[in-house]
Scaffold this active site. Structure first.
Site, PDB file in Angstrom:
ATOM      1  CE1 TYR A  67      -4.004  -2.063   1.340  1.00 23.22           C
ATOM      2  CE2 TYR A  67      -2.222  -3.312   2.358  1.00 23.22           C
ATOM      3  CZ  TYR A  67      -3.550  -3.210   1.956  1.00 23.22           C
ATOM      4  OH  TYR A  67      -4.396  -4.254   2.178  1.00 23.22           O
ATOM      5  CG  ASP A  81     -11.004   5.200   8.270  1.00 24.17           C
ATOM      6  OD1 ASP A  81     -11.857   5.928   8.796  1.00 24.17           O
ATOM      7  OD2 ASP A  81     -11.306   4.148   7.677  1.00 24.17           O
TER       8      ASP A  81
END
Length: 292
Positions: A67, A81
């Site tokens: 990622y 998040d």
């Protein structure tokens, strides 16, 4: 429509289920599945299987992932998040690059990670995120994961220096939560943190340069044929005609040269079976080309 893998560049705001539904319509088949979800805010590589290739997905789920991400230090959110509300703000201005890199080193290698409470992990048959939304306070058990690479590319001060954004690349084992890494990095630095951007660039051998957007797929439904997909994922074994016939009936043949799962191909290049050694012989785990 044949059988194979569709490597999708998932757009932000879409669930993995949304992408599966759209792909079913584009491919004209109900038999579509995915090899591991991406959160709605995330973009990048989502591997889908169509028709017979859905049987390969079990082996792809456990593959390493890579990622690129941005971690914001100084703000903690309820979801770990950017989609969740900010629950705590702490000034991150005093943090040095050396401190950040030292904390990242602690989160590299084999670690015990506590998944985010709003993950899709099931607890007593119910998704953790559903129980959190219902008002429960969830604390999931730590699990072992491996962070093969946690590389810093850039550190930026934002909002007048009160927060710091870190652009990173993470290569990790299956089951790793990148937002949990962001959370734990922030807590180790005593300022809190959350994941503000995430893009998956690799799932096993399937990379972003092979991925296609949904718009591209709508114009030209490009997929990786099952034989090519298996050849990239597994060690290859080319069969004799006798071995092909034996496997087509589900019988065992002589052992592979390795104990890893092996893709067995007929002389014409057809994927016949996936094999794994059992004692002195190789046993078919899946047979794709059965005897007619």
């Amino acid at each position: 429509m044949g059988s194979g893998l569709v490597i999708v560049d998932k757009p932000a705001g879409w669930t993995s289920h949304d992408v599966v539904g759209r792909t079913r319509r584009l491919a004209g088949t109900r038999k579509v599945g995915h090899a591991g979800t991406l959160d709605p805010m995330a973009t990048g590589v989502l591997v889908l299987g169509i028709n017979k290739a859905t049987r390969l997905l079990t082996y792809i789920v456990g593959a390493n992932k890579t990622y690129t991400a941005t971690i914001r230090l100084g703000e903690s959110t309820i979801t770990d998040d950017a989609e969740g509300e900010i629950v705590q703000t702490r000034i991150a201005a005093a943090l040095t690059e050396e401190q950040i890199r030292e904390s990242i080193a602690k989160l590299t290698g084999e670690i015990q990670q506590v998944p985010s409470s709003v993950s899709a992990i099931k607890v007593n048959g119910e998704r953790s995120y559903a129980r959190v939304r219902a008002g429960e306070e969830m604390k999931l058990a730590a699990r072992p994961v491996t962070i093969h690479r946690f590389e810093v590319h850039e550190i930026r001060r934002e909002r007048g220096g009160k927060v710091q954004d870190i652009d990173v690349t993470v290569e990790c084992s299956s089951g790793t939560y990148i937002r949990a890494l962001a959370r734990d990095l922030g807590e180790d630095l005593a300022v809190g943190g959350h994941l503000s951007a995430l893009r998956r660039t690799e799932v096993g051998p399937y990379t972003l340069d092979r991925a296609r957007t949904l718009e591209q797929l709508a114009n030209d439904f490009e997929y990786l044929p099952m034989e090519d997909a298996a050849d990239a994922l597994f060690i290859r074994r080319d069969l004799t005609e006798h071995e092909r016939i034996e496997l087509s009936f589900g019988r065992r043949i002589s052992a592979n040269e390795t104990d890893e799962v092996t893709a067995a191909f007929a002389l014409d290049g057809t994927l016949v079976a996936l094999l794994k050694n059992k004692g002195a012989e190789a046993k078919p785990e899946l047979v794709f080309a059965t005897a007619s």
